[in-house]
Design an enzyme around this catalytic site. Sequence first.
Site, PDB file in Angstrom:
ATOM      1  N   HIS A 211       0.699  -0.540  -0.346  1.00 54.97           N
ATOM      2  CA  HIS A 211       0.417   0.101   0.019  1.00 54.97           C
ATOM      3  C   HIS A 211       0.526   0.998   0.169  1.00 54.97           C
ATOM      4  CE1 HIS A 211      -3.629   2.161   2.272  1.00 54.97           C
ATOM      5  NE2 HIS A 211      -2.612   3.175   2.241  1.00 54.97           N
ATOM      6  N   HIS A 213       1.793   5.467  -0.972  1.00 58.67           N
ATOM      7  CA  HIS A 213       1.318   6.687  -0.882  1.00 58.67           C
ATOM      8  C   HIS A 213       2.019   7.480  -1.985  1.00 58.67           C
ATOM      9  CE1 HIS A 213      -2.167   7.231   1.408  1.00 58.67           C
ATOM     10  NE2 HIS A 213      -2.006   6.529   2.299  1.00 58.67           N
ATOM     11  N   CYS A 244      -4.376   9.874   5.579  1.00 57.77           N
ATOM     12  CA  CYS A 244      -4.884   9.446   6.837  1.00 57.77           C
ATOM     13  C   CYS A 244      -4.953  10.770   7.927  1.00 57.77           C
ATOM     14  CB  CYS A 244      -4.002   8.523   7.222  1.00 57.77           C
ATOM     15  SG  CYS A 244      -4.432   8.500   8.926  1.00 57.77           S
ATOM     16  N   ASN A 253      -3.260   8.400  -2.054  1.00 57.09           N
ATOM     17  CA  ASN A 253      -2.789   7.404  -2.199  1.00 57.09           C
ATOM     18  C   ASN A 253      -1.993   7.439  -3.581  1.00 57.09           C
ATOM     19  OD1 ASN A 253      -4.776   6.692  -0.550  1.00 57.09           O
ATOM     20  ND2 ASN A 253      -3.988   4.989  -0.957  1.00 57.09           N
TER      21      ASN A 253
HETATM   22  N1  COA Z   1     -17.003   2.059  15.681  1.00 57.77           N
HETATM   23  C1  COA Z   1     -17.980   2.682  16.050  1.00 57.77           C
HETATM   24  N2  COA Z   1     -18.197   3.181  18.035  1.00 57.77           N
HETATM   25  C2  COA Z   1     -17.128   2.896  19.025  1.00 57.77           C
HETATM   26  C3  COA Z   1     -15.710   2.117  18.242  1.00 57.77           C
HETATM   27  C4  COA Z   1     -15.964   1.761  16.519  1.00 57.77           C
HETATM   28  N3  COA Z   1     -15.272   0.746  16.107  1.00 57.77           N
HETATM   29  N4  COA Z   1     -14.905   1.674  19.136  1.00 57.77           N
HETATM   30  C5  COA Z   1     -14.848   2.424  19.936  1.00 57.77           C
HETATM   31  N5  COA Z   1     -16.347   3.197  19.770  1.00 57.77           N
HETATM   32  C6  COA Z   1     -16.985   3.965  20.213  1.00 57.77           C
HETATM   33  C7  COA Z   1     -17.420   3.497  22.151  1.00 57.77           C
HETATM   34  O1  COA Z   1     -18.562   2.795  22.353  1.00 57.77           O
HETATM   35  C8  COA Z   1     -17.225   4.739  23.205  1.00 57.77           C
HETATM   36  O2  COA Z   1     -18.853   5.420  22.992  1.00 57.77           O
HETATM   37  P1  COA Z   1     -19.580   5.940  23.908  1.00 57.77           P
HETATM   38  O3  COA Z   1     -18.314   7.554  24.040  1.00 57.77           O
HETATM   39  O4  COA Z   1     -20.544   6.796  23.322  1.00 57.77           O
HETATM   40  O5  COA Z   1     -19.421   5.375  24.609  1.00 57.77           O
HETATM   41  C9  COA Z   1     -17.029   5.754  22.456  1.00 57.77           C
HETATM   42  O6  COA Z   1     -16.124   5.320  21.081  1.00 57.77           O
HETATM   43  C10 COA Z   1     -15.642   5.667  22.684  1.00 57.77           C
HETATM   44  O7  COA Z   1     -14.778   4.288  22.775  1.00 57.77           O
HETATM   45  P2  COA Z   1     -12.900   4.258  23.104  1.00 57.77           P
HETATM   46  O8  COA Z   1     -13.183   2.538  23.257  1.00 57.77           O
HETATM   47  O9  COA Z   1     -12.588   5.031  24.554  1.00 57.77           O
HETATM   48  O10 COA Z   1     -12.687   4.844  22.328  1.00 57.77           O
HETATM   49  P3  COA Z   1     -11.953   5.855  22.026  1.00 57.77           P
HETATM   50  O11 COA Z   1     -12.046   7.370  22.804  1.00 57.77           O
HETATM   51  O12 COA Z   1     -10.244   5.768  22.161  1.00 57.77           O
HETATM   52  O13 COA Z   1     -11.274   5.535  20.279  1.00 57.77           O
HETATM   53  C11 COA Z   1     -10.731   4.384  18.177  1.00 57.77           C
HETATM   54  C12 COA Z   1     -10.672   4.538  19.832  1.00 57.77           C
HETATM   55  C13 COA Z   1     -10.098   3.383  17.796  1.00 57.77           C
HETATM   56  C14 COA Z   1     -12.920   4.282  18.276  1.00 57.77           C
HETATM   57  C15 COA Z   1     -11.217   5.226  17.885  1.00 57.77           C
HETATM   58  O14 COA Z   1      -9.763   6.401  17.802  1.00 57.77           O
HETATM   59  C16 COA Z   1     -11.367   5.874  16.129  1.00 57.77           C
HETATM   60  O15 COA Z   1     -12.272   5.256  14.982  1.00 57.77           O
HETATM   61  N6  COA Z   1     -10.435   5.615  15.775  1.00 57.77           N
HETATM   62  C17 COA Z   1      -9.831   6.097  13.496  1.00 57.77           C
HETATM   63  C18 COA Z   1      -8.830   6.286  13.289  1.00 57.77           C
HETATM   64  C19 COA Z   1      -9.028   5.730  12.327  1.00 57.77           C
HETATM   65  O16 COA Z   1     -10.323   5.590  10.736  1.00 57.77           O
HETATM   66  N7  COA Z   1      -7.837   5.614  11.195  1.00 57.77           N
HETATM   67  C20 COA Z   1      -7.930   5.667   9.798  1.00 57.77           C
HETATM   68  C21 COA Z   1      -7.793   4.185   9.065  1.00 57.77           C
HETATM   69  S1  COA Z   1      -6.367   3.547   8.975  1.00 57.77           S
HETATM   70 ZN    ZN Z   2      -3.260   4.854   3.194  1.00 54.02          ZN
END
Ligand code: COA
Ligand code: ZN
Length: 306
Positions: A211, A213, A244, A253
């Site tokens: 993958h 970019h 990202c 990408n």
């Molecule tokens: N889908 C939906 N909601 C989610 C979830 C998921 N996969 N994982 C956690 N949550 C929700 C929890 O239920 C919680 O909700 P609430 O506040 O309503 O109770 C809230 O998110 C916080 O949960 P927590 O486990 O403490 O998560 P966090 O705040 O530490 O965040 C991630 C962790 C992974 C959920 C978040 O950072 C994320 O989604 N990141 C995305 C990264 C991404 O897409 N990167 C690009 C691609 S690589």
């Molecule tokens: Zn990427």
Amino acid sequence: MSKTEIVTINEVGPRDGLQNQKVPVNTAGKLAMIHALVKAGVRHIEVSSFVSPRAVPQMADAAQVLEGLPAEDEMHYSVLVPNQKGYQRAKSAGAKSVAVVLSATEVMNQKNINMSLASSRTVCNSVISEAKEDGLESRGYISVAFSCPFEGPVEPGIILELAQEMLESGADEIIIADTIGAACPAEVSGLFRLLTERFGANTMENRFSAHFHDTRAMALSNVWAALQWGIRKFDSSIGGLGGCPFAPGASGNLATEDAVVMLHQCGYDTGIDIKGLMKAIEVSEKLIQHKLGGRMMPWLSSRKNI
Ligand code: COA
Ligand code: ZN
């Protein structure tokens, strides 16, 4: 090359591409984009991610996207999951293939998914094992595999370790990701050499993909370097859409049309029709309200008979 070799393109535009777009794209729009890609002959598509809608609002409709996917034969649709909750949501929505994301450095894991490297390793490997038990395909991204925007150059040793763990947990595929587009062909070659020495040429061809970019305009040369080590599957994104939101400096990408043109000219077959891709780019441009296109776009647009 004695016979035409197949190279698989895994289109990541609807996920890696859209996740960074400011303009919200609704479910129908995403499905129109996917439909156009399928029509162009793309058979592997990463369609969405089951991440927190607060972290990435653009991906909030992952379940609806899965529900509306074109039911074409031989389609391989995959979704990204960052944690257990994401895996459970993806499974309930009927996903058949999930991709976990494990960043190779401590800080990148923190910034991307709010976990330490150690917890992220545990979570990714347990999701992979669970997917195997549930009969789902699992793919493991090793993100920032060459350089991290926060910690700088990444030692190849850690990549070998993370890949080995995920393969041992049952991952069907490992994707080596240059998330910020910092690698050069010599580095790509160096890492794939070490991976080949550790896992063997057969594993490279069948279970590894790459993958890239195009931040420093080296994505195509990096594809070429990986091809020399037997890699036959590449992620790319239509029109070079992507980046990202959690990795500063991650620009677009590798553009799918760039990859396809180069691969075809070099004698590989991707099964993708370039005219169809150009149509899919038009559809996507309307959705995100700006022009798209990789390095070859000026040339491609000037050709009447591509
Ligand atoms: N889908 C939906 N909601 C989610 C979830 C998921 N996969 N994982 C956690 N949550 C929700 C929890 O239920 C919680 O909700 P609430 O506040 O309503 O109770 C809230 O998110 C916080 O949960 P927590 O486990 O403490 O998560 P966090 O705040 O530490 O965040 C991630 C962790 C992974 C959920 C978040 O950072 C994320 O989604 N990141 C995305 C990264 C991404 O897409 N990167 C690009 C691609 S690589
Ligand atoms: Zn990427």
